[in-house]
Design a protein around this motif. Structure first.
Motif, PDB file in Angstrom:
ATOM      1  N   PRO A 185       6.054 -29.081  18.420  1.00 50.57           N
ATOM      2  CA  PRO A 185       5.208 -27.918  19.366  1.00 50.57           C
ATOM      3  C   PRO A 185       4.556 -26.788  18.317  1.00 50.57           C
ATOM      4  O   PRO A 185       3.437 -26.188  18.874  1.00 50.57           O
ATOM      5  N   ARG A 186       4.704 -26.751  17.138  1.00 55.32           N
ATOM      6  CA  ARG A 186       4.462 -25.874  16.204  1.00 55.32           C
ATOM      7  C   ARG A 186       3.136 -26.552  15.910  1.00 55.32           C
ATOM      8  O   ARG A 186       1.870 -25.741  15.623  1.00 55.32           O
ATOM      9  N   HIS A 187       3.027 -27.739  15.447  1.00 52.63           N
ATOM     10  CA  HIS A 187       1.774 -28.283  14.633  1.00 52.63           C
ATOM     11  C   HIS A 187       1.118 -29.621  15.345  1.00 52.63           C
ATOM     12  O   HIS A 187       0.344 -29.621  15.037  1.00 52.63           O
TER      13      HIS A 187
ATOM     14  N   HIS B 231      12.514 -32.087  15.473  1.00 48.78           N
ATOM     15  CA  HIS B 231      11.131 -32.163  15.324  1.00 48.78           C
ATOM     16  C   HIS B 231      10.180 -31.745  16.606  1.00 48.78           C
ATOM     17  O   HIS B 231       9.283 -31.033  16.515  1.00 48.78           O
ATOM     18  N   VAL B 232      10.910 -31.925  17.776  1.00 48.79           N
ATOM     19  CA  VAL B 232      10.279 -31.285  18.993  1.00 48.79           C
ATOM     20  C   VAL B 232      10.883 -30.151  19.469  1.00 48.79           C
ATOM     21  O   VAL B 232      10.325 -29.649  20.732  1.00 48.79           O
ATOM     22  N   GLY B 233      11.809 -29.262  18.920  1.00 45.14           N
ATOM     23  CA  GLY B 233      12.313 -28.333  19.322  1.00 45.14           C
ATOM     24  C   GLY B 233      13.314 -28.231  20.280  1.00 45.14           C
ATOM     25  O   GLY B 233      13.564 -27.225  20.866  1.00 45.14           O
TER      26      GLY B 233
END
Length: 378
Positions: free
Chosen positions: A323-325, A360-362
């Protein structure tokens, strides 16, 4: 029940601390309102009666009875009684709906488990571990599917991904899984198994819907490591002379067969962490779309050593975004470190891999996903 009782105690304490010139007892109405969402309807009534008793005890202390107009006091009492009765009704309705929801969830879980039938840690001569996640709230199955079966033709496995989500995807999953479970036992070749599953999808699923799939077949027995000395002949003086090496026989008992229908290619992880993508020599269209092309795919074979791990997944894994990049999950880059040397403890390996995916996906996956690890025991 502790929260509404605390509210009663807090209102009584506030009224006493405020002194006789302040009548705070009407704030007691918050106690039955809090009981609606925290306890049963009978206890809600009990909380209401207790609150009324505390208010009655505070009325003489605050000198309300000495006022000339007692209609206000009567109005507050009637209002409080109405709130208590309505709160009890709301609590009763919440209990009824909760029981209905629990009954529906119980039936749904039974149906989901009957459809998915999670296998044990070992099926035939194959060890496995799996993580399944559904994107639907409170669901244990969605559009992704998998099955590992011990059949007379060897252990056969299927990983698939139905187009779409929700109830329609679950219905298509049921068609695919039912057809595979029947064909896997009846058909002698992996290609025939896939053709029967594809025929069921085209017959029972709406036009335009499709399912990507990957079929696998493990041999009934893996070969043991050879322990025979090189063949020799006896020379003229009784000495042993080695024979010239002969060409090895075509022995495919240590290979697995794979058949591709538009699915994510599997990964093979060696004990030292090397990752090999097992891409099909001829990619094929998904199940349900084969009527638009001519011919049929052919299985291909790859070797699988006793310490190697086969990693299968659906696109919910490789397309999971940070979600960040916004980047996709780099499965091929991370799986080597997380799975290397784990052929004897696949459950721990799939746990590490799934935890890394969630990181990785939060913490929340936005799509159905399957992570399936397979290995042949030594």
């Amino acid at each position: 029940m502790a929260i509404p009782l605390t509210a009663i105690a807090a209102v009584a304490a506030a009224d006493l601390l405020a002194g006789r010139n302040h009548f705070l007892a009407p704030m007691m109405v918050m106690a039955p309102a809090l009981a609606v969402v925290t306890t049963t309807w009978r206890r809600t009534l009990l909380i209401g009666l207790l609150g009324a008793a505390v208010q009655a005890a505070l009325v003489p202390y605050d000198g309300v009875l000495n006022t000339q107009d007692r209609r206000i006091l009567a109005g507050m009492a009637i209002s409080y009684l109405a709130v208590v009765l309505f709160s009890a009704y709301a609590a009763w309705w919440r209990e009824v709906r909760t029981e209905q929801y629990r009954a529906v969830v119980t039936v749904a879980e039974a149906a989901q488990r009957a459809l998915l039938r999670p296998p044990g840690p070992r099926v035939g001569n194959v060890s496995l571990a799996v993580r399944y996640a559904s994107a639907a709230d409170a669901a244990q199955i969605g559009g992704d599917l998998y099955a590992v079966l011990d059949t007379p033709h060897g252990v056969r496995a299927l990983v698939g991904d139905v187009r779409g989500k929700g109830l329609e995807a679950v219905q298509t999953s049921a068609v695919v899984m039912g057809a595979f479970r029947e064909a896997a036992y009846d058909e002698g070749g992996l290609a025939r198994v896939a053709q029967r599953v594809d025929a069921s999808v085209r017959r029972h699923v709406l036009d335009g819907e499709f399912t990507t799939a990957l079929f696998l077949e493990f041999p009934t027995e893996f070969p043991a490591a050879p322990a025979h000395p090189a063949p020799t002949v006896t020379g003229r003086h009784g000495s042993a002379l080695p024979l010239a090496p002969t060409a090895p026989r075509a022995d495919r008992s240590g290979e697995i067969a794979l058949l591709h229908y538009g699915h994510v290619p599997p990964l093979r992880v060696s004990p030292d962490g090397r990752v090999t993508s097992l891409d099909p020599p001829e990619p094929w269209v998904p199940l349900g779309l084969t009527g638009f092309v001519s011919g049929a795919p052919e299985p291909w074979r790859v070797p699988l050593g006793p310490d190697e791990v086969l990693v299968l997944c659906t696109d919910g894994v490789v397309e999971a975004r940070d979600p960040r990049h916004g980047g996709f999950y780099p499965l091929a880059d991370r799986v080597g470190t997380l799975v290397a040397g784990a052929a004897r403890d696949l459950e721990a390996a799939v746990g590490r891999l799934y935890a890394d995916l969630l990181g990785h996906v939060g913490g929340t996956l936005g799509d159905d996903s399957v992570l399936l690890l397979l290995a042949r025991p030594r």
